[in-house]
Scaffold this motif. Structure first.
Motif, mmCIF file in Angstrom:
data_model
loop_
_atom_site.group_PDB
_atom_site.id
_atom_site.type_symbol
_atom_site.label_atom_id
_atom_site.label_comp_id
_atom_site.label_asym_id
_atom_site.label_seq_id
_atom_site.Cartn_x
_atom_site.Cartn_y
_atom_site.Cartn_z
ATOM 1 N N ALA A 219 0.833 -1.205 0.000
ATOM 2 C CA ALA A 219 0.000 0.000 0.000
ATOM 3 C C ALA A 219 0.867 1.254 0.000
ATOM 4 O O ALA A 219 0.553 2.240 -0.688
ATOM 5 N N LEU A 220 1.963 1.233 0.760
ATOM 6 C CA LEU A 220 2.852 2.392 0.773
ATOM 7 C C LEU A 220 3.552 2.561 -0.569
ATOM 8 O O LEU A 220 3.800 3.700 -1.011
ATOM 9 N N ASP A 221 3.881 1.443 -1.229
ATOM 10 C CA ASP A 221 4.450 1.532 -2.579
ATOM 11 C C ASP A 221 3.480 2.238 -3.531
ATOM 12 O O ASP A 221 3.880 3.081 -4.341
ATOM 13 N N ILE A 222 2.185 1.902 -3.419
ATOM 14 C CA ILE A 222 1.186 2.523 -4.290
ATOM 15 C C ILE A 222 1.047 4.006 -3.960
ATOM 16 O O ILE A 222 1.012 4.858 -4.850
ATOM 17 N N LEU A 223 0.990 4.322 -2.668
ATOM 18 C CA LEU A 223 0.781 5.706 -2.252
ATOM 19 C C LEU A 223 1.924 6.615 -2.703
ATOM 20 O O LEU A 223 1.690 7.754 -3.130
ATOM 21 N N GLN A 224 3.163 6.126 -2.609
ATOM 22 C CA GLN A 224 4.277 6.986 -3.009
ATOM 23 C C GLN A 224 4.391 7.119 -4.519
ATOM 24 O O GLN A 224 5.069 8.035 -5.001
ATOM 25 N N SER A 225 3.718 6.245 -5.272
ATOM 26 C CA SER A 225 3.763 6.354 -6.733
ATOM 27 C C SER A 225 2.630 7.210 -7.284
ATOM 28 O O SER A 225 2.677 7.594 -8.461
ATOM 29 N N ILE A 226 1.613 7.512 -6.465
ATOM 30 C CA ILE A 226 0.516 8.371 -6.927
ATOM 31 C C ILE A 226 0.992 9.817 -6.929
ATOM 32 O O ILE A 226 1.556 10.285 -5.945
ATOM 33 N N PRO A 227 0.772 10.556 -7.993
ATOM 34 C CA PRO A 227 1.215 11.959 -8.038
ATOM 35 C C PRO A 227 0.589 12.783 -6.923
ATOM 36 O O PRO A 227 -0.562 12.567 -6.537
ATOM 37 N N ILE A 228 1.352 13.747 -6.429
ATOM 38 C CA ILE A 228 0.864 14.615 -5.365
ATOM 39 C C ILE A 228 -0.391 15.353 -5.801
ATOM 40 O O ILE A 228 -1.343 15.519 -5.034
ATOM 41 N N LEU A 229 -0.426 15.808 -7.048
ATOM 42 C CA LEU A 229 -1.591 16.531 -7.542
ATOM 43 C C LEU A 229 -2.826 15.636 -7.562
ATOM 44 O O LEU A 229 -3.949 16.128 -7.446
ATOM 45 N N GLY A 230 -2.616 14.315 -7.702
ATOM 46 C CA GLY A 230 -3.740 13.396 -7.631
ATOM 47 C C GLY A 230 -4.368 13.389 -6.247
ATOM 48 O O GLY A 230 -5.589 13.406 -6.096
ATOM 49 N N PHE A 231 -3.541 13.367 -5.195
ATOM 50 C CA PHE A 231 -4.059 13.473 -3.835
ATOM 51 C C PHE A 231 -4.819 14.777 -3.643
ATOM 52 O O PHE A 231 -5.895 14.809 -3.045
ATOM 53 N N LEU A 232 -4.247 15.867 -4.150
ATOM 54 C CA LEU A 232 -4.826 17.186 -3.916
ATOM 55 C C LEU A 232 -6.183 17.316 -4.587
ATOM 56 O O LEU A 232 -7.137 17.839 -4.001
ATOM 57 N N SER A 233 -6.283 16.829 -5.819
ATOM 58 C CA SER A 233 -7.544 16.962 -6.546
ATOM 59 C C SER A 233 -8.658 16.142 -5.911
ATOM 60 O O SER A 233 -9.838 16.500 -6.003
ATOM 61 N N ILE A 234 -8.290 15.041 -5.233
ATOM 62 C CA ILE A 234 -9.293 14.180 -4.614
ATOM 63 C C ILE A 234 -9.731 14.721 -3.260
ATOM 64 O O ILE A 234 -10.907 14.684 -2.902
ATOM 65 N N GLY B 6 10.821 6.088 -6.190
ATOM 66 C CA GLY B 6 9.401 6.452 -6.184
ATOM 67 C C GLY B 6 9.198 7.923 -6.500
ATOM 68 O O GLY B 6 8.295 8.295 -7.261
ATOM 69 N N GLY B 7 10.040 8.779 -5.930
ATOM 70 C CA GLY B 7 9.955 10.205 -6.235
ATOM 71 C C GLY B 7 10.295 10.518 -7.675
ATOM 72 O O GLY B 7 9.731 11.443 -8.274
ATOM 73 N N SER B 8 11.216 9.759 -8.262
ATOM 74 C CA SER B 8 11.581 9.984 -9.659
ATOM 75 C C SER B 8 10.412 9.646 -10.595
ATOM 76 O O SER B 8 10.165 10.361 -11.580
ATOM 77 N N TRP B 9 9.709 8.562 -10.303
ATOM 78 C CA TRP B 9 8.515 8.244 -11.090
ATOM 79 C C TRP B 9 7.506 9.374 -10.992
ATOM 80 O O TRP B 9 6.890 9.769 -11.985
ATOM 81 N N ASN B 10 7.330 9.887 -9.773
ATOM 82 C CA ASN B 10 6.391 10.978 -9.560
ATOM 83 C C ASN B 10 6.827 12.232 -10.312
ATOM 84 O O ASN B 10 6.015 12.922 -10.937
ATOM 85 N N ALA B 11 8.130 12.532 -10.257
ATOM 86 C CA ALA B 11 8.647 13.734 -10.913
ATOM 87 C C ALA B 11 8.644 13.619 -12.432
ATOM 88 O O ALA B 11 8.729 14.647 -13.125
ATOM 89 N N SER B 12 8.558 12.397 -12.962
ATOM 90 C CA SER B 12 8.568 12.248 -14.419
ATOM 91 C C SER B 12 7.372 12.945 -15.063
ATOM 92 O O SER B 12 7.437 13.348 -16.233
ATOM 93 N N ILE B 13 6.283 13.119 -14.304
ATOM 94 C CA ILE B 13 5.088 13.753 -14.865
ATOM 95 C C ILE B 13 5.359 15.209 -15.225
ATOM 96 O O ILE B 13 4.821 15.729 -16.207
#
Length: 576
Positions: free
Chosen positions: A103-118, A504-511
């Motif tokens: 679950a933590l692996d999934i959470l750290q891979s979700i973009p921050i903006l995805g959390f914010l929009s939800i 995990g942060g690099s995947w997130n930053a790729s966006i």
């Protein structure tokens, strides 16, 4: 094992300490006044559609800095509580570990903006007519940028507690509560503090997104450094951006001197070693606080409260009781739990297949997986290059406390520097020299995430027992043999933690790094991040969900087949 009073040591100094109490009183009163005012402004009435005042006048920067720092410390406190709960459950209960770690692996891979929009709509509904809802959404967004690496660090430390300390805890019949406060948290404290510093620095990367919120077709810019930078970027005001960077530097120096440096110097007592250490950091504020009689009284009172909790949550039997024998989980319960997890995975897979078949088609899925492989290659190469640079630097800083004293604030500022401010420079350079975006946009992915490696390696190197350093010196280890037998194994568990969070942060930053826009110029590199960014720009929700889902699959798969195996190696062979 630590006596609870060691959390609040009393240092005997010359000529009493009353005079220091009165010198510190104005400082604490000023801090309390600022916190009270900031909290009152966070909870003031607010109507949807109201435009909050925001000025690019540098005279407002101290107030904006206070508001942003308050949000970041509130998020840091929430991250610390979350990390303690997550690590305790995942490290001690195998059935919980099977759920919490993926679950933590999934959470750290979700973009921050995805959390914010939800979450922003829910927080606003929770506090209608009040600015507190928007503030909570901003704090939660910062929390999602801070919590994951702290949780992984504490989890890794709890999994690598030395066997002799665990045996001592069993002999003394410590309860789970006593074991956590007397053994596990003190053992994890040095690494946890360095990851807290990284979390504070990493949070600066997302303050622009967290303080400039879009909801109900309007933009809400909360007073703070992030919204100040966002407005400066909109108006292309480079002077204002320079003022904001200067304010960030002042803020980082202040909370480094007033918060993190005293904590690091205080936490040196928790290093696991028998010989006296020569790696203790110094803090003028900690020395000052230890000379105040009244603050010492407050610290002793807090220690007594912690001691009382030990008596409330102690075991009510001794080591000779039959209840003292460990009770392993029965095979039936374990198999039932595995069956429930398998059923949930099958249900999620069925829903995913139905969604893909109805909305996007299998050809699109294959295309997105191909883009994911390109981004995966970038992540692997960039993390490898970052490790070659920062692992030796981190080991050197961790083994030289005087260097750590000088470079600590510098490292925090570099980690806190918003990497998105470098994107316009990259765009202009690539366009001017006609460079290949697929190659030259890639380094932007690790501008903000490489520091996870550095901070974790510093934490691992600074925790190496002094007697082990003496042994390596006496044996005359030099060159590659020294790195192979001593330095690399010493920091390996911390390196794995840093690599997990950095990847995990690099995947997130790729966006935001594979799809870069400045003015009317847009550069795009082939990859999963640019796919998600492009679909977000066009508002294609099914393909956004597909891209984020594929990113989660890649992150979880890489963590399971690579990083988890390295974790097991660290648990079994490479820790003290």
């Amino acid at each position: 094992m630590m006596n609870p009073k060691q959390f609040f040591p009393r240092q005997v100094v010359e000529s009493g300490g009353n005079r220091w109490d009165w010198a510190l009183l104005p400082l604490f009163l000023a801090l309390l006044t600022m916190l009270a005012y900031g909290a009152s402004q966070m909870a003031r009435p607010y109507a949807i559609g109201e435009q909050l005042p925001l000025s690019l006048d540098p005279l407002w920067l101290p107030y904006y800095l206070m508001r942003t720092t308050l949000r970041m410390f509130l998020a840091l406190g929430a991250s610390l509580i979350f990390s303690c709960i997550f690590a305790a459950l995942a490290a001690k209960y195998r059935v919980a570990e099977k759920v919490l770690v993926p679950a933590l692996d999934i959470l750290q891979s979700i973009p921050i903006l995805g959390f914010l929009s939800i979450t922003v709509t829910g927080f606003i509904a929770l506090f209608p007519g009040n600015l507190l809802g928007v503030e909570c959404a901003a704090i939660f967004a910062i929390f999602t940028s801070q919590a994951w690496n702290m949780a992984f660090s504490l989890y890794q430390s709890l999994k690598t507690v030395p066997g002799e300390l665990q045996e001592a805890a069993r002999i003394f019949q410590l309860s789970s509560w006593q074991r956590f406060w007397r053994l596990e948290l003190p053992f994890a404290m040095p690494g946890l503090l360095w990851n807290m510093m990284m979390s504070m620095s990493g949070g600066w990367f997302f303050v622009v997104a967290s303080e400039a919120i879009s909801v109900s077709n309007q933009s809400i810019k909360l007073p703070g450094i992030g919204s100040y930078i966002a407005r400066a970027i909109e108006e292309q005001n480079m002077v204002a951006i320079g003022w904001a960077i200067g304010a960030m530097l002042i803020g980082i120096i202040c909370y480094d001197q007033l918060f993190f440096r005293p904590l690091l110097a205080w936490a040196d007592k928790f290093r696991f070693e028998q010989a006296s250490g020569e790696t203790a950091q110094s803090s003028w504020l900690l020395t000052w606080l230890r000379r105040t009689d009244r603050l010492q009284g407050i610290a002793v009172g807090a220690a007594k409260l912690l001691e009382r909790s030990f008596t409330l949550f102690k075991r009510d039997y001794d080591g000779t009781s039959i209840r003292a024998r460990p009770k392993p989980v029965s095979d039936g319960v374990r198999r039932a739990w595995d069956a429930v997890l398998a059923a949930l995975v099958l249900f999620a897979t069925w829903r995913l297949v139905s969604f893909v078949h109805a909305e996007v088609g299998w050809g699109e899925v294959a295309h997105v997986f191909g883009l994911g492989l390109i981004t995966l290659l970038r992540v692997i190469v960039l993390i490898g290059l970052a490790a070659l640079v920062w692992v030796p630097v981190g080991i050197w800083i961790g083994l030289h406390p005087r260097a750590a004293d000088r470079l600590q604030a510098v490292a925090q500022f570099l980690a806190a520097f918003p990497a998105n401010l470098m994107y316009p420079i990259a765009v202009l350079a690539i366009v001017h020299w006609h460079l290949n975006p697929d190659v030259w946009l890639s380094p932007l992915m690790v501008l903000g995430t490489q520091w996870y490696l550095l901070f974790n390696v510093i934490a691992g190197a600074s925790s190496v027992p002094t007697e082990l350093r003496y042994a390596a010196k006496n044996l005359g280890l030099k060159g590659w043999l020294k790195w192979k037998r001593y330095l690399l194994p010493a920091v390996f568990p911390s390196f794995v933690t840093g690599a997990i969070t950095a990847s995990g942060g690099s995947w997130n930053a790729s966006i935001v790094s594979e799809y870069v826009t400045w003015g009317n110029t847009t550069l795009e590199a082939h990859g999963l991040g640019s796919y998600i960014a492009r679909m977000t720009a066009t508002g294609d929700f099914p393909r956004i969900a597909l891209g984020i889902g594929v990113m989660c699959v890649f992150v979880m798969g890489f963590n399971h087949f690579v990083w988890r195996r390295l974790y097991r190696i660290a648990e079994d062979r490479m820790h003290f």
